[in-house]
Design a protein around this motif. Sequence first.
Motif, PDB file in Angstrom:
ATOM      1  N   THR A 523       0.825  -1.202   0.000  1.00 54.54           N
ATOM      2  CA  THR A 523       0.000   0.000   0.000  1.00 54.54           C
ATOM      3  C   THR A 523       0.861   1.254   0.000  1.00 54.54           C
ATOM      4  O   THR A 523       0.575   2.228  -0.728  1.00 54.54           O
ATOM      5  CB  THR A 523      -0.931  -0.002   1.228  1.00 54.54           C
ATOM      6  OG1 THR A 523      -1.742  -1.179   1.201  1.00 54.54           O
ATOM      7  CG2 THR A 523      -1.824   1.218   1.235  1.00 54.54           C
ATOM      8  N   LEU A 526       2.197   1.831  -3.416  1.00 54.85           N
ATOM      9  CA  LEU A 526       1.153   2.375  -4.289  1.00 54.85           C
ATOM     10  C   LEU A 526       1.027   3.881  -4.097  1.00 54.85           C
ATOM     11  O   LEU A 526       0.938   4.644  -5.063  1.00 54.85           O
ATOM     12  CB  LEU A 526      -0.191   1.716  -3.973  1.00 54.85           C
ATOM     13  CG  LEU A 526      -0.518   0.376  -4.621  1.00 54.85           C
ATOM     14  CD1 LEU A 526      -1.853  -0.131  -4.096  1.00 54.85           C
ATOM     15  CD2 LEU A 526      -0.572   0.503  -6.137  1.00 54.85           C
ATOM     16  N   TYR A 531       4.297   1.260  -8.680  1.00 51.37           N
ATOM     17  CA  TYR A 531       3.307   0.203  -8.831  1.00 51.37           C
ATOM     18  C   TYR A 531       3.941  -1.185  -8.947  1.00 51.37           C
ATOM     19  O   TYR A 531       3.365  -2.181  -8.488  1.00 51.37           O
ATOM     20  CB  TYR A 531       2.420   0.491 -10.044  1.00 51.37           C
ATOM     21  CG  TYR A 531       1.718   1.826  -9.969  1.00 51.37           C
ATOM     22  CD1 TYR A 531       1.383   2.401  -8.742  1.00 51.37           C
ATOM     23  CD2 TYR A 531       1.388   2.529 -11.130  1.00 51.37           C
ATOM     24  CE1 TYR A 531       0.744   3.631  -8.673  1.00 51.37           C
ATOM     25  CE2 TYR A 531       0.741   3.759 -11.067  1.00 51.37           C
ATOM     26  CZ  TYR A 531       0.429   4.303  -9.840  1.00 51.37           C
ATOM     27  OH  TYR A 531      -0.205   5.517  -9.780  1.00 51.37           O
ATOM     28  N   ALA A 534       4.817  -2.249  -5.507  1.00 52.55           N
ATOM     29  CA  ALA A 534       3.567  -2.567  -4.821  1.00 52.55           C
ATOM     30  C   ALA A 534       3.061  -3.943  -5.222  1.00 52.55           C
ATOM     31  O   ALA A 534       2.630  -4.732  -4.368  1.00 52.55           O
ATOM     32  CB  ALA A 534       2.516  -1.507  -5.153  1.00 52.55           C
ATOM     33  N   ARG A 535       3.118  -4.263  -6.512  1.00 52.66           N
ATOM     34  CA  ARG A 535       2.664  -5.583  -6.989  1.00 52.66           C
ATOM     35  C   ARG A 535       3.497  -6.693  -6.367  1.00 52.66           C
ATOM     36  O   ARG A 535       2.955  -7.724  -5.935  1.00 52.66           O
ATOM     37  CB  ARG A 535       2.767  -5.612  -8.518  1.00 52.66           C
ATOM     38  CG  ARG A 535       2.492  -6.975  -9.163  1.00 52.66           C
ATOM     39  CD  ARG A 535       1.007  -7.289  -9.176  1.00 52.66           C
ATOM     40  NE  ARG A 535       0.740  -8.612  -9.716  1.00 52.66           N
ATOM     41  CZ  ARG A 535       0.589  -8.881 -11.023  1.00 52.66           C
ATOM     42  NH1 ARG A 535       0.694  -7.903 -11.928  1.00 52.66           N
ATOM     43  NH2 ARG A 535       0.324 -10.105 -11.428  1.00 52.66           N
ATOM     44  N   ALA A 564      -2.793  -2.731  -7.750  1.00 56.36           N
ATOM     45  CA  ALA A 564      -1.474  -2.652  -8.382  1.00 56.36           C
ATOM     46  C   ALA A 564      -1.526  -3.220  -9.800  1.00 56.36           C
ATOM     47  O   ALA A 564      -0.963  -2.644 -10.746  1.00 56.36           O
ATOM     48  CB  ALA A 564      -0.445  -3.387  -7.542  1.00 56.36           C
ATOM     49  N   ASN A 600     -10.398   1.001  -3.204  1.00 52.61           N
ATOM     50  CA  ASN A 600      -9.463   0.613  -4.262  1.00 52.61           C
ATOM     51  C   ASN A 600     -10.185   0.091  -5.501  1.00 52.61           C
ATOM     52  O   ASN A 600      -9.736   0.304  -6.635  1.00 52.61           O
ATOM     53  CB  ASN A 600      -8.490  -0.438  -3.734  1.00 52.61           C
ATOM     54  CG  ASN A 600      -7.438   0.166  -2.831  1.00 52.61           C
ATOM     55  OD1 ASN A 600      -7.259   1.382  -2.791  1.00 52.61           O
ATOM     56  ND2 ASN A 600      -6.737  -0.663  -2.073  1.00 52.61           N
ATOM     57  N   ASP A 707       1.882  10.443  -4.776  1.00 52.63           N
ATOM     58  CA  ASP A 707       1.001   9.640  -5.634  1.00 52.63           C
ATOM     59  C   ASP A 707       0.870  10.337  -6.994  1.00 52.63           C
ATOM     60  O   ASP A 707       0.409  11.475  -7.080  1.00 52.63           O
ATOM     61  CB  ASP A 707      -0.361   9.513  -4.966  1.00 52.63           C
ATOM     62  CG  ASP A 707      -1.349   8.689  -5.781  1.00 52.63           C
ATOM     63  OD1 ASP A 707      -1.035   8.328  -6.913  1.00 52.63           O
ATOM     64  OD2 ASP A 707      -2.448   8.419  -5.255  1.00 52.63           O
TER      65      ASP A 707
END
Length: 958
Positions: A523, A526, A531, A534-535, A564, A600, A707
């Motif tokens: 999180t 993200l 990304y 995050a994945r 993600a 999300n 972000d």
Amino acid sequence: MTAETFIGRADELAGLDELLAGASDARPAAVMIRGDAGVGKSRLVGEFADRARRQGAQVLIGACVQLVGGEGEGTFPYAPLIDALRRYVRANGDPALHNLGELSELVADFTDSQPVGGGAGGLGSQRKLFGAVLRFIDRLSTSGPAVLVFEDLHWADQSTVDLISYLVRAKSDQRLVLVGTYRTQVSKGQPLRRVLAEPDFLRRVTTVTVPPFSEQEMRQLVQAARGPETRDLVHHVFNLSGGNAFFAEELIRATSTRIPGSLLELMLTRIEGLPPEASHLMRVAATAGPRVSERLLVAVCGLNEDELAAALRTCLDRDLLVTGDNDEAYAFRHALLRQAVYGEIPGFERRRLHTRMAEALTADPALGISAGSVPIELAHHWFEAGRHREALAATVAAGRAATAIPAYREAELQYRRTLELWSSVPDAAEVTGQSRDEVLEALAATSRWAGHVARAVESIEAALHEVAADATRTAELLERLGTYQWEAGDTTGSAASYLRAKDLLPSRPLSPLHVRVEADLATAALRAGDYAEARAHADAAVAMADDVGTAAERGFALQVSGLAMTLLGEPAGGIDRLREAVEVTEATGQFEDLLRTYANLAVALEHSGQLEAAADASRRGLHTARGHGLDGSRIAVALANNAGVALNLLGQWDEAGELLDDALLFGTPVGQSAYLRLTQAEIDVARGRFAAARERLEQIRERPIRDPRFVRARFTCEAELALWTGDVAAARRAAADGLEAMGAAPPAVEALRLHAVQLRAAADARAGDADRREVARAAERLARLARAVSDVGEPGEESAALRAQCEAEAHRAAGTDSAAEWAAAAGRWEALHRPYAAAYARWKEAEAAHVEGDAPRAAAALGQSLETAERLDARPLLDRLRALHSQLSGATTRPDVAALSEREIAVLRIVATGATYAQVGTELMMAESTVGVHVSNARRKLAISDRRELVAWARANL
């Protein structure tokens, strides 16, 4: 309610408006408006009167007078009629006096004028007076309906009540709305009470009950009077006022949360002269709390059955106490009355009463209001009795019970009391069955949900000091700390706490805490725009959850992984994961995770172009949050913003604005609502509210948010604000700064959005004093960058629309754009249901077609853009479109008003005042979209393509 702001009462106003519309067509109506003193009856009548005057009605308002002392107490014949006529004459002079006819005698003593006819003949009998009133109403309503308002009828004399009864029964085809207001409790013996009991009278009138304000309406009242406020003030005012507008205004005016002495004195006058038994009963009930069961009253008050029955009857008859739904519990009519009575009880008597109640409830819990309320009642009484040991155990139990309801404010209060008492009880841990760090953790959770996120952070930090030697427990608390820090707006601190938690956990054996911390790290990545990282974290968390076999944490990990995936260009798989996460979190009862999942899911759906579904997911999340009493929480703010973003793109700006405004009524700090304020600023810019947009952008400018979605939106908004206000250089700087702030490898769609506004600024520069060759060269460089981004980015529909717009803007900067390419861009935006972006492209299509000499195409594109811009109330765009229209249009002969339907005429009359479609819909009780259809039909019939011209035509012809 302030004079400038009218809040709520939409249904009541709509009903009154409908009665006025009927009266305009010779269908007279009588309406009786009832409600508590101070609830807002007069304010409702005043708002209705203003609306009626704007529609051409003659409005007369008079009030009854309460006379005190002497043989004539309470009797002033025809007081509201005389008051209304006197005001009418003073406002309109001699012509009004002449219009009164015989009724001028009634006001002769109150004006400097002589009665018409010198008073000869006189009104004589009551029958003549009533006839004179009807004739006056007929004269008054020759050019429009008449509204006659009699206020405070609970003080009305018999003659006034007879007049009202006559008018109600005599109405036939008068263009009249007769309005009366009275208090809910009409004293015995009052003339009005008798007529309200007559079935024939009630059958002929419409009764409107004005309810107290809801808590949401109270938030609006507090904000109107004091500006953005914390939810604590709203809660304080709402609970003490009970939604009563007068009480609320007095509490809002106070400089502290202490109840103004004037209100307490007002309350105490209500208990003057009570018999001793009733006074004692009131003190016992005030000690019990906001509500008390009949069983507990019997057990504690010490009165015999006859004395108790008589005392209760006195308190109920005087409207001091009210019964619950099952008549087995009692509450004070006003919370302020309880506070006033409780404040008069000496300290010793208070402690004695609290002790007796606590002992009675301990011996027999069935004496409580309900099984769930007993722990909270016990904690209250033991604490106020000063019995620390009993209170300590009771407050922990009460905290758990309040959390389960859920009542987070009450739970927070109980856990704070637990900690307040902790040091006074040597074996506190044994008494409560909890360690101090566990109580602090529970306090933090309730503070967070009560809207006090900063307090939650403080409590967790205090708990960390208690467990410094325990690595696993420290990691557990750090995981909570990271969540609360993010909700408090400390994104950097949040990520650091998650990392510290992971470092403290052993690699094996895996636990649910390992899963949650790994998902938290996903999180944090993200939020930072990484990304891919995050994945990786999210997928690792899903694998850990499968190893551990923990369904709840698996649902949490799935929702992060799904978002993600979507942001990395795999929307189908990502949304599937998010929907699975919804099912898992619902099944496991993890409502915190469920709310995050809805948030999300909405982001993923919006990113993939499914805007209606995104708004729906956010609404479902908000519904769940509200069901848990979390309207003002950070996650509810996030859900409101996600819905607002989707609705903004769909052009549903009114609904978006309402959602966003409601979310901020809780006084949410900027750090916890930066995204939401940015969405508001975007709508402000599009609607031409430039000062409001600047203020919001200034509020969020220094927020340390990385972000990419936020960064892009912020700089795009700043650039568009600069473009609409003519500062092309500032727009170009803002777009360039945004691209730089997003870093070397920003997400493709976000970069394209900034390139599009950057190219628009370059094209607008060509229209100014800039060197056109330099502008064209710069635009070509930007276009190459945009092409490179789109080549490596996700080949989605939005990317294609942005790429088409970038190409068209680059050609416009070079002076080579075509109507066809702008039409293609507009078509792509229309396919995505993005009306504002499509309207902009149609504007440019019309300009290009005009240059190409294609007048029909220019007119058609301009008409499409105008219709959308008017529906959206996008004023800056409308100004440009009207300027273009003046270039393209010529004088034409148009059909007259006979071509329009009655409904179209009604709509145009209000549109001509400058009202928006939403305001017209409110006035005529129709949907905003229906208003747009009527306007479009009228424009087509009249061959008018510009709303400004339509308004001018309506003002001249209607």
